[in-house]
Write a protein that holds these residues in place. Structure first.
Motif, PDB file in Angstrom:
ATOM      1  N   ILE A   1       0.842  -1.198   0.000  1.00  0.00           N
ATOM      2  CA  ILE A   1       0.000   0.000   0.000  1.00  0.00           C
ATOM      3  C   ILE A   1       0.876   1.245   0.000  1.00  0.00           C
ATOM      4  O   ILE A   1       0.650   2.185  -0.769  1.00  0.00           O
ATOM      5  N   ASN A   2       1.899   1.251   0.841  1.00  0.00           N
ATOM      6  CA  ASN A   2       2.797   2.404   0.917  1.00  0.00           C
ATOM      7  C   ASN A   2       3.560   2.601  -0.393  1.00  0.00           C
ATOM      8  O   ASN A   2       3.750   3.736  -0.844  1.00  0.00           O
TER       9      ASN A   2
ATOM     10  N   ALA B   1       2.526   1.706  -3.373  1.00  0.00           N
ATOM     11  CA  ALA B   1       1.555   2.193  -4.357  1.00  0.00           C
ATOM     12  C   ALA B   1       1.319   3.693  -4.170  1.00  0.00           C
ATOM     13  O   ALA B   1       1.232   4.444  -5.141  1.00  0.00           O
ATOM     14  N   ALA B   2       1.238   4.135  -2.930  1.00  0.00           N
ATOM     15  CA  ALA B   2       1.035   5.555  -2.643  1.00  0.00           C
ATOM     16  C   ALA B   2       2.229   6.374  -3.136  1.00  0.00           C
ATOM     17  O   ALA B   2       2.050   7.460  -3.702  1.00  0.00           O
TER      18      ALA B   2
ATOM     19  N   ALA C   1      -7.819   7.568  -5.847  1.00  0.00           N
ATOM     20  CA  ALA C   1      -7.021   6.363  -5.609  1.00  0.00           C
ATOM     21  C   ALA C   1      -6.263   6.476  -4.293  1.00  0.00           C
ATOM     22  O   ALA C   1      -6.164   5.502  -3.535  1.00  0.00           O
ATOM     23  N   GLN C   2      -5.735   7.671  -4.004  1.00  0.00           N
ATOM     24  CA  GLN C   2      -5.019   7.880  -2.742  1.00  0.00           C
ATOM     25  C   GLN C   2      -5.958   7.701  -1.557  1.00  0.00           C
ATOM     26  O   GLN C   2      -5.599   7.091  -0.556  1.00  0.00           O
TER      27      GLN C   2
ATOM     28  N   ALA D   1      -8.612   5.827  -1.480  1.00  0.00           N
ATOM     29  CA  ALA D   1      -8.868   4.390  -1.358  1.00  0.00           C
ATOM     30  C   ALA D   1      -7.715   3.694  -0.635  1.00  0.00           C
ATOM     31  O   ALA D   1      -7.931   2.835   0.232  1.00  0.00           O
ATOM     32  N   LEU D   2      -6.489   4.073  -0.973  1.00  0.00           N
ATOM     33  CA  LEU D   2      -5.326   3.484  -0.294  1.00  0.00           C
ATOM     34  C   LEU D   2      -5.289   3.887   1.180  1.00  0.00           C
ATOM     35  O   LEU D   2      -4.915   3.082   2.035  1.00  0.00           O
ATOM     36  N   ASP D   3      -5.676   5.120   1.482  1.00  0.00           N
ATOM     37  CA  ASP D   3      -5.721   5.564   2.875  1.00  0.00           C
ATOM     38  C   ASP D   3      -6.716   4.729   3.681  1.00  0.00           C
ATOM     39  O   ASP D   3      -6.420   4.299   4.799  1.00  0.00           O
ATOM     40  N   TYR D   4      -7.896   4.502   3.095  1.00  0.00           N
ATOM     41  CA  TYR D   4      -8.905   3.685   3.781  1.00  0.00           C
ATOM     42  C   TYR D   4      -8.401   2.254   3.979  1.00  0.00           C
ATOM     43  O   TYR D   4      -8.571   1.672   5.058  1.00  0.00           O
ATOM     44  N   LEU D   5      -7.790   1.706   2.948  1.00  0.00           N
ATOM     45  CA  LEU D   5      -7.254   0.350   3.043  1.00  0.00           C
ATOM     46  C   LEU D   5      -6.162   0.287   4.100  1.00  0.00           C
ATOM     47  O   LEU D   5      -6.118  -0.644   4.913  1.00  0.00           O
ATOM     48  N   SER D   6      -5.305   1.281   4.119  1.00  0.00           N
ATOM     49  CA  SER D   6      -4.223   1.333   5.100  1.00  0.00           C
ATOM     50  C   SER D   6      -4.777   1.348   6.525  1.00  0.00           C
ATOM     51  O   SER D   6      -4.247   0.672   7.414  1.00  0.00           O
TER      52      SER D   6
END
Length: 69
Positions: free
Chosen positions: A8-9, A11-12, A41-42, A44-49
């Motif tokens: 995740i990191n 990808a960010a 997209a960022q 979404a990654l924050d929520y996933l993180s």
């Protein structure tokens, strides 16, 4: 297999690089406007993180106060 939070990191970080890349900026200047943005997209990654590695809240200690009756 690498840990999900590491992916995740990474990808960010890649999205940050894309956002400042001259070719991407040129696309934007030419009118490229996707339905979903890098910001989406960022997010979404924050929520996933947060699901994978929830943040911890630091709670400050409250000092004891002596009360004289």
């Amino acid at each position: 297999m690498r840990p999900l939070i590491k992916l995740i990191n990474e990808a960010a970080q890649l999205m940050d690089e894309i956002a400042i890349h001259p070719d991407y900026k040129l696309l934007l200047a030419k009118g490229y406007y996707p339905d979903l943005t890098l910001g989406d997209a960022q997010t979404a990654l924050d929520y996933l993180s947060c699901e994978v590695d929830p943040p911890t809240l630091a709670v400050p200690e409250i000092p004891e106060i002596e009360v004289n009756p």
